[in-house]
Motif scaffolding. Structure first.
Motif, PDB file in Angstrom:
ATOM      1  N   ALA A  16      13.167  21.509  22.379  1.00 56.17           N
ATOM      2  CA  ALA A  16      14.023  20.841  21.660  1.00 56.17           C
ATOM      3  C   ALA A  16      14.619  19.624  22.370  1.00 56.17           C
ATOM      4  O   ALA A  16      14.136  18.306  22.009  1.00 56.17           O
ATOM      5  CB  ALA A  16      14.479  21.470  20.932  1.00 56.17           C
ATOM      6  N   ALA A  17      15.225  20.276  22.991  1.00 55.91           N
ATOM      7  CA  ALA A  17      16.069  18.716  23.540  1.00 55.91           C
ATOM      8  C   ALA A  17      14.970  18.425  24.526  1.00 55.91           C
ATOM      9  O   ALA A  17      15.477  16.867  25.087  1.00 55.91           O
ATOM     10  CB  ALA A  17      16.989  19.402  24.958  1.00 55.91           C
ATOM     11  N   ALA A  18      14.133  18.718  25.561  1.00 55.59           N
ATOM     12  CA  ALA A  18      13.295  17.897  25.785  1.00 55.59           C
ATOM     13  C   ALA A  18      11.968  16.857  25.162  1.00 55.59           C
ATOM     14  O   ALA A  18      12.120  15.814  26.034  1.00 55.59           O
ATOM     15  CB  ALA A  18      11.915  19.046  26.987  1.00 55.59           C
ATOM     16  N   TRP A  19      12.032  16.975  24.236  1.00 58.80           N
ATOM     17  CA  TRP A  19      11.260  16.345  23.220  1.00 58.80           C
ATOM     18  C   TRP A  19      12.393  15.481  22.954  1.00 58.80           C
ATOM     19  O   TRP A  19      11.537  14.075  22.870  1.00 58.80           O
ATOM     20  CB  TRP A  19      10.201  17.201  21.999  1.00 58.80           C
ATOM     21  CG  TRP A  19       9.371  17.300  22.226  1.00 58.80           C
ATOM     22  CD1 TRP A  19       8.166  17.403  23.195  1.00 58.80           C
ATOM     23  CD2 TRP A  19       9.166  18.887  21.467  1.00 58.80           C
ATOM     24  NE1 TRP A  19       7.255  18.430  22.553  1.00 58.80           N
ATOM     25  CE2 TRP A  19       7.667  19.307  22.302  1.00 58.80           C
ATOM     26  CE3 TRP A  19       9.841  20.064  20.937  1.00 58.80           C
ATOM     27  CZ2 TRP A  19       6.926  20.037  21.430  1.00 58.80           C
ATOM     28  CZ3 TRP A  19       9.337  21.008  19.975  1.00 58.80           C
ATOM     29  CH2 TRP A  19       7.420  20.964  21.019  1.00 58.80           C
ATOM     30  N   ILE A  20      13.279  16.115  23.309  1.00 60.00           N
ATOM     31  CA  ILE A  20      14.272  14.499  22.058  1.00 60.00           C
ATOM     32  C   ILE A  20      14.572  13.507  23.242  1.00 60.00           C
ATOM     33  O   ILE A  20      14.769  12.492  23.143  1.00 60.00           O
ATOM     34  CB  ILE A  20      15.987  15.411  21.714  1.00 60.00           C
ATOM     35  CG1 ILE A  20      15.719  16.377  20.358  1.00 60.00           C
ATOM     36  CG2 ILE A  20      17.184  14.166  21.794  1.00 60.00           C
ATOM     37  CD1 ILE A  20      16.566  16.818  19.902  1.00 60.00           C
ATOM     38  N   ALA A  21      15.359  13.886  24.488  1.00 56.06           N
ATOM     39  CA  ALA A  21      14.418  13.593  25.652  1.00 56.06           C
ATOM     40  C   ALA A  21      13.780  12.039  25.851  1.00 56.06           C
ATOM     41  O   ALA A  21      13.658  11.017  26.434  1.00 56.06           O
ATOM     42  CB  ALA A  21      14.755  14.145  27.099  1.00 56.06           C
ATOM     43  N   CYS A  22      12.531  12.694  25.497  1.00 60.08           N
ATOM     44  CA  CYS A  22      11.648  11.424  25.605  1.00 60.08           C
ATOM     45  C   CYS A  22      11.172  10.745  24.537  1.00 60.08           C
ATOM     46  O   CYS A  22      10.742   9.387  24.253  1.00 60.08           O
ATOM     47  CB  CYS A  22      10.420  12.498  24.968  1.00 60.08           C
ATOM     48  SG  CYS A  22       9.527  13.382  25.960  1.00 60.08           S
ATOM     49  N   LYS A  23      12.128   9.887  23.308  1.00 59.19           N
ATOM     50  CA  LYS A  23      12.524   8.993  22.802  1.00 59.19           C
ATOM     51  C   LYS A  23      12.535   7.281  22.943  1.00 59.19           C
ATOM     52  O   LYS A  23      11.917   6.998  22.373  1.00 59.19           O
ATOM     53  CB  LYS A  23      14.220   9.591  22.199  1.00 59.19           C
ATOM     54  CG  LYS A  23      14.226   7.960  21.118  1.00 59.19           C
ATOM     55  CD  LYS A  23      15.781   8.346  20.176  1.00 59.19           C
ATOM     56  CE  LYS A  23      15.482   7.379  19.046  1.00 59.19           C
ATOM     57  NZ  LYS A  23      17.286   7.057  18.704  1.00 59.19           N
ATOM     58  N   PRO A  24      12.824   7.667  24.850  1.00 65.17           N
ATOM     59  CA  PRO A  24      12.398   6.130  25.140  1.00 65.17           C
ATOM     60  C   PRO A  24      10.872   5.818  24.866  1.00 65.17           C
ATOM     61  O   PRO A  24      11.154   4.680  24.309  1.00 65.17           O
ATOM     62  CB  PRO A  24      13.349   5.864  26.460  1.00 65.17           C
ATOM     63  CG  PRO A  24      14.327   7.203  26.471  1.00 65.17           C
ATOM     64  CD  PRO A  24      13.592   8.235  25.295  1.00 65.17           C
ATOM     65  N   LEU A  25      10.469   6.850  24.572  1.00 65.28           N
ATOM     66  CA  LEU A  25       8.856   6.556  25.410  1.00 65.28           C
ATOM     67  C   LEU A  25       8.254   6.240  24.300  1.00 65.28           C
ATOM     68  O   LEU A  25       8.055   5.817  23.970  1.00 65.28           O
ATOM     69  CB  LEU A  25       7.987   7.942  26.469  1.00 65.28           C
ATOM     70  CG  LEU A  25       6.957   7.382  26.486  1.00 65.28           C
ATOM     71  CD1 LEU A  25       6.439   6.390  27.344  1.00 65.28           C
ATOM     72  CD2 LEU A  25       6.123   9.137  26.708  1.00 65.28           C
ATOM     73  N   LEU A  26       8.717   6.847  22.886  1.00 65.69           N
ATOM     74  CA  LEU A  26       8.362   6.565  21.541  1.00 65.69           C
ATOM     75  C   LEU A  26       9.202   5.456  21.020  1.00 65.69           C
ATOM     76  O   LEU A  26       8.333   4.661  20.070  1.00 65.69           O
ATOM     77  CB  LEU A  26       8.931   7.593  20.678  1.00 65.69           C
ATOM     78  CG  LEU A  26       8.266   9.517  21.377  1.00 65.69           C
ATOM     79  CD1 LEU A  26       8.974  10.195  20.495  1.00 65.69           C
ATOM     80  CD2 LEU A  26       6.984   9.262  21.162  1.00 65.69           C
ATOM     81  N   ASN A  27       9.648   4.751  21.369  1.00 63.72           N
ATOM     82  CA  ASN A  27      10.456   3.420  21.201  1.00 63.72           C
ATOM     83  C   ASN A  27       9.462   2.676  21.838  1.00 63.72           C
ATOM     84  O   ASN A  27      10.122   1.533  20.646  1.00 63.72           O
ATOM     85  CB  ASN A  27      12.477   3.462  21.543  1.00 63.72           C
ATOM     86  CG  ASN A  27      13.195   4.326  20.757  1.00 63.72           C
ATOM     87  OD1 ASN A  27      13.266   5.161  19.872  1.00 63.72           O
ATOM     88  ND2 ASN A  27      14.046   4.701  21.417  1.00 63.72           N
ATOM     89  N   VAL A  28       9.085   2.573  22.571  1.00 57.20           N
ATOM     90  CA  VAL A  28       8.073   1.563  23.060  1.00 57.20           C
ATOM     91  C   VAL A  28       7.351   1.484  22.203  1.00 57.20           C
ATOM     92  O   VAL A  28       6.627   0.454  21.855  1.00 57.20           O
ATOM     93  CB  VAL A  28       7.638   1.997  24.512  1.00 57.20           C
ATOM     94  CG1 VAL A  28       6.119   1.154  24.721  1.00 57.20           C
ATOM     95  CG2 VAL A  28       9.059   2.382  25.516  1.00 57.20           C
ATOM     96  N   ALA A  29       6.988   2.354  21.373  1.00 59.25           N
ATOM     97  CA  ALA A  29       5.212   2.242  20.155  1.00 59.25           C
ATOM     98  C   ALA A  29       6.376   2.005  19.324  1.00 59.25           C
ATOM     99  O   ALA A  29       5.442   0.848  18.293  1.00 59.25           O
ATOM    100  CB  ALA A  29       5.262   4.091  20.430  1.00 59.25           C
ATOM    101  N   LYS A  30       7.797   1.732  18.973  1.00 60.73           N
ATOM    102  CA  LYS A  30       8.040   1.354  17.621  1.00 60.73           C
ATOM    103  C   LYS A  30       8.169  -0.415  18.070  1.00 60.73           C
ATOM    104  O   LYS A  30       8.566  -0.995  16.713  1.00 60.73           O
ATOM    105  CB  LYS A  30       9.368   1.633  17.254  1.00 60.73           C
ATOM    106  CG  LYS A  30       8.935   3.842  16.432  1.00 60.73           C
ATOM    107  CD  LYS A  30      10.282   3.973  16.067  1.00 60.73           C
ATOM    108  CE  LYS A  30      11.646   3.641  16.725  1.00 60.73           C
ATOM    109  NZ  LYS A  30      12.856   3.874  15.780  1.00 60.73           N
ATOM    110  N   SER A  31       8.649  -0.748  19.115  1.00 55.64           N
ATOM    111  CA  SER A  31       9.217  -2.101  19.202  1.00 55.64           C
ATOM    112  C   SER A  31       7.928  -2.808  19.218  1.00 55.64           C
ATOM    113  O   SER A  31       7.355  -2.763  19.411  1.00 55.64           O
ATOM    114  CB  SER A  31       9.891  -1.660  20.950  1.00 55.64           C
ATOM    115  OG  SER A  31       8.915  -1.980  21.741  1.00 55.64           O
TER     116      SER A  31
END
Length: 159
Positions: free
Chosen positions: A144-159
């Motif tokens: 779960a921590a590894a997935w949460i750490a990937c948030k900046p990559l997912l933020n690129v999709a949202k921006s």
């Protein structure tokens, strides 16, 4: 997440078929901005998983093609590297990692000049032989921590 013969992996996959807007945003800046995104990912992995011996942050890029819609993929090229190798830092979680910044340069080049089916995967691998946590219920928290750490990559999709 997937389980394989020698470990368990938590990852985020950017498939070849992702919307063009996301891919454009991912490589929109120059190479230093691209590197900064992956430095942030590494920092987040390090912050959350530094105490987990045997956790390896990785990048996996694969180019493949299919003979038909139902056929197995044919892998034309694959680049897999430890994310710690592309950033100079003495804190490598107790593992000796050779500094090879050109892997990130190559990744940027491949993604920015994409003319084929290319899939990008970012995540953390927990190898059974080197990660004692894989034998305990705590591995679920680490995944779960590894997935949460990937948030900046997912933020690129949202921006």
């Amino acid at each position: 997440m997937y389980i394989e013969r020698n470990g368990v992996v938590a990852l985020v996959t950017v498939p070849n078929g992702i919307r063009r807007e996301f891919r454009r945003k991912l490589i929109a800046g120059d190479l230093p901005e691209f590197r900064a995104l992956f430095q942030e990912l590494l920092d987040r992995f390090r912050h959350r998983l530094k105490s987990v011996e045997g956790a390896t942050p990785l990048i996996d890029v694969v180019q493949r093609h299919f003979l038909s819609q139902r056929s197995e993929p044919i892998v034309d090229a694959r680049l897999v590297f430890d994310l710690r190798a592309v950033f100079e830092n003495k804190d490598t979680w107790g593992k000796e990692v050779k500094f090879q910044p050109q892997w990130m340069d190559l990744l940027y080049e491949v993604l920015s000049r994409k003319k084929s089916n290319i899939q990008l995967t970012v995540g953390v691998k927990f190898q059974y032989d080197s990660c004692q946590a894989t034998r305990t219920p705590a591995i679920l928290d680490h995944l779960a921590a590894a997935w949460i750490a990937c948030k900046p990559l997912l933020n690129v999709a949202k921006s």
